[in-house]
Design an enzyme around this catalytic site. Structure first.
Site, mmCIF file in Angstrom:
data_model
loop_
_atom_site.group_PDB
_atom_site.id
_atom_site.type_symbol
_atom_site.label_atom_id
_atom_site.label_comp_id
_atom_site.label_asym_id
_atom_site.label_seq_id
_atom_site.Cartn_x
_atom_site.Cartn_y
_atom_site.Cartn_z
ATOM 1 N N HIS A 148 65.015 -84.260 -3.147
ATOM 2 C CA HIS A 148 66.343 -83.538 -3.285
ATOM 3 C C HIS A 148 67.249 -84.341 -4.129
ATOM 4 O O HIS A 148 68.154 -83.941 -4.909
ATOM 5 C CB HIS A 148 66.792 -83.036 -1.985
ATOM 6 C CG HIS A 148 68.372 -82.560 -2.170
ATOM 7 N ND1 HIS A 148 69.487 -82.521 -1.283
ATOM 8 C CD2 HIS A 148 68.884 -81.531 -3.044
ATOM 9 C CE1 HIS A 148 70.238 -81.973 -1.896
ATOM 10 N NE2 HIS A 148 70.102 -81.126 -2.849
ATOM 11 N N GLU B 253 66.459 -84.733 -7.629
ATOM 12 C CA GLU B 253 66.824 -83.510 -8.355
ATOM 13 C C GLU B 253 68.316 -83.924 -9.075
ATOM 14 O O GLU B 253 68.565 -83.629 -10.233
ATOM 15 C CB GLU B 253 66.821 -82.502 -7.511
ATOM 16 C CG GLU B 253 67.568 -81.094 -8.167
ATOM 17 C CD GLU B 253 68.082 -80.301 -6.841
ATOM 18 O OE1 GLU B 253 67.531 -79.987 -6.050
ATOM 19 O OE2 GLU B 253 69.436 -80.012 -7.191
ATOM 20 N N HIS B 254 69.287 -84.305 -8.145
ATOM 21 C CA HIS B 254 70.685 -84.485 -8.437
ATOM 22 C C HIS B 254 70.547 -85.568 -9.355
ATOM 23 O O HIS B 254 71.322 -85.600 -10.619
ATOM 24 C CB HIS B 254 71.315 -85.047 -7.114
ATOM 25 C CG HIS B 254 71.925 -84.185 -6.311
ATOM 26 N ND1 HIS B 254 73.067 -83.782 -6.158
ATOM 27 C CD2 HIS B 254 71.123 -83.158 -5.663
ATOM 28 C CE1 HIS B 254 73.471 -82.852 -5.339
ATOM 29 N NE2 HIS B 254 72.132 -82.465 -5.125
ATOM 30 N N GLU C 128 75.755 -90.251 -6.210
ATOM 31 C CA GLU C 128 75.155 -88.851 -5.973
ATOM 32 C C GLU C 128 74.548 -88.733 -4.582
ATOM 33 O O GLU C 128 74.445 -88.033 -4.009
ATOM 34 C CB GLU C 128 74.015 -88.616 -6.738
ATOM 35 C CG GLU C 128 74.197 -88.234 -8.361
ATOM 36 C CD GLU C 128 75.156 -86.846 -7.922
ATOM 37 O OE1 GLU C 128 74.703 -85.925 -7.550
ATOM 38 O OE2 GLU C 128 76.339 -86.835 -8.671
ATOM 39 N N GLU D 258 77.118 -82.026 0.058
ATOM 40 C CA GLU D 258 76.434 -80.814 0.212
ATOM 41 C C GLU D 258 75.838 -80.330 1.778
ATOM 42 O O GLU D 258 76.141 -79.427 2.227
ATOM 43 C CB GLU D 258 75.162 -80.982 -0.953
ATOM 44 C CG GLU D 258 74.555 -79.538 -1.158
ATOM 45 C CD GLU D 258 73.373 -79.721 -2.175
ATOM 46 O OE1 GLU D 258 73.266 -80.416 -2.928
ATOM 47 O OE2 GLU D 258 72.189 -79.187 -1.667
HETATM 48 ZN ZN LIG Z 1 71.897 -80.467 -4.062
#
Ligand SMILES: [Zn+2]
Length: 410
Positions: free
Chosen positions: A64, A67-68, A138, A145
């Site tokens: 994940h 992905e960022h 990030e 998140e």
């Molecule tokens: Zn995310």
């Protein structure tokens, strides 16, 4: 450039005027091109068959986090966040998500800016930047998140279910990651998260595991030329697809009752059964049949009775959280306060209804009715926005491929 064109006919809805072409680039990247002269938005989605199931132990959330990081900057466009900025300034939106076995990146944009947008997008997979500065920022973004997810009942209940399954199955993992799993714990073990991230990218992101869908106003030939130019440099390491044999639940994880306090006010009752993935019987669609009946709201249905008794506000049934190896069937009932006082009675009614279905066998007329509904839905559905359309197809391309490949082995 030598490019393999499709040898299979594309089966499309009767009222669909768009043109489609499947190509395979020399690096094994499989692409579906869609030409729609009427569209005012162009879109693309790249699905990579790598998800959080591949996260190394002790680095939960790495897929994940990657992905960022890819989203953030590339060697060709090093200015951080310039991709998202470019897209939003030109009438579009961009996003991505990481699931158990997939990571999907997608965007849409005004048609006249598609070429540059696609170039920026392609660079994630050709030469991403993954700079040390961005790494820390990030990790914080992933952490916030997760903080947000902690306030969502959907996320909480989903993680609770994973947590209650076998520790030896990747389904058990914590998919999102947070400051603890991506910064504190790796550091305490002497690991550098950024180096682990680069290693993860190099080991897993291979063109043969990617499926791309591109939707534009131009002709198929022109879109093809653009795609060949932009995506031919993605490396292909012939990485194998990730497969984890085995089930998330064994006997010790079944027949249990879990009570949880939600954030939102209200009561819900959810039943979960491990089932054989219905993708293995995609022609018969067993879960479609069952969810149609168990989730029915007409007279004589389970929901009808629960509503009459004043116990339920809504009821949903269907398959969820599936892969080729495992799957779950759910029945979710939103309860009234009175319903909350009658949980055991509701459980009894649901199982009575299931017994009735078992004793009645499969009704051909119900199956035929569903076939007709699906057939009409497929041929005469309304056009959905290109951005949703490309994500939908890109996410399913690997599923369809695997289904056909596995067909003879099941
Ligand atoms: Zn995310």
């Amino acid at each position: 450039m030598a490019v393999g064109k499709s040898d299979v006919e594309i089966f499309k809805p009767r009222n669909d005027k768009r043109e489609y072409r499947r190509i395979v680039l020399p690096n094994s990247l499989e692409v579906l091109l869609i030409s729609d002269p009427d569209t005012d938005k162009a879109a693309a989605s790249m699905d990579v068959s790598v998800g959080y199931f591949c996260d190394p132990d002790g680095l939960e959330g790495l897929a994940h986090f990657l992905e960022h990081m890819l989203f953030y900057a590339s060697e060709k466009y090093p200015m951080e966040d310039s991709y998202s900025k470019y897209i939003t300034e030109h009438g579009g939106s961009a996003n991505a998500f990481t699931s158990s076995e997939h990571t999907n990146f997608y965007f849409d944009v005004n048609v006249d800016c598609f070429e540059e947008a696609l170039d920026r997008f392609a660079q994630f997979f050709v030469r991403p930047l993954m700079s040390p500065d961005a790494t820390l920022r990030e990790i914080k973004a992933v952490d916030s998140e997760n903080q947000k997810n902690l306030l969502s009942d959907g996320w909480r209940m989903s993680q609770l279910q994973k947590h209650l399954c076998s520790k030896d199955h990747p389904y058990h993992k914590f998919s999102t990651g947070n400051w603890e799993t991506l910064e504190v714990k790796p550091k305490s073990k002497g690991l550098d998260t950024r180096l682990e991230l680069i290693k993860f990218y190099e080991e897993n992101y291979s063109a043969n595991l990617m499926h791309l869908v591109v939707y534009a106003r131009e002709s198929l030939n022109d879109i093809q030329k653009l795609v060949e130019r932009e995506f031919c440099d993605i490396r292909n390491t012939e990485r194998d697809y990730f497969h984890f044999l085995g089930q998330p639940c064994s006997l010790e994880h079944l027949q249990i009752l879990v009570k949880a306090v939600p954030i939102r006010e209200g009561h819900a009752l959810k039943f979960t059964w491990p089932i054989t993935p219905s993708i293995r019987y995609y022609k018969e669609g067993p879960c479609r049949y069952l969810s149609h009946l168990i989730g029915h709201e007409g007279e004589g249905s389970l929901f009808y009775i629960l509503k009459q008794l004043g116990w339920a506000i809504s009821l949903e049934a269907g398959e969820g959280d599936w892969s080729f190896e495992f799957s779950f069937f759910y029945v979710s009932i939103e309860l009234t306060d009175a319903g909350h006082e009658h949980i055991e009675d509701i459980v009894g009614l649901l199982f009575k209804y299931i017994l009735l279905l078992q004793n009645s066998g499969i009704m051909k007329w119900i199956f035929d009715e569903l076939v007709a509904i699906c057939e009409t839905g497929f041929h005469y559905r309304d056009k959905i926005p290109p951005i949703h359309y490309v994500v939908n197809i890109a996410s399913n391309m690997q599923v369809c491929q695997t289904t056909l490949l596995c067909w003879y082995h099941w």
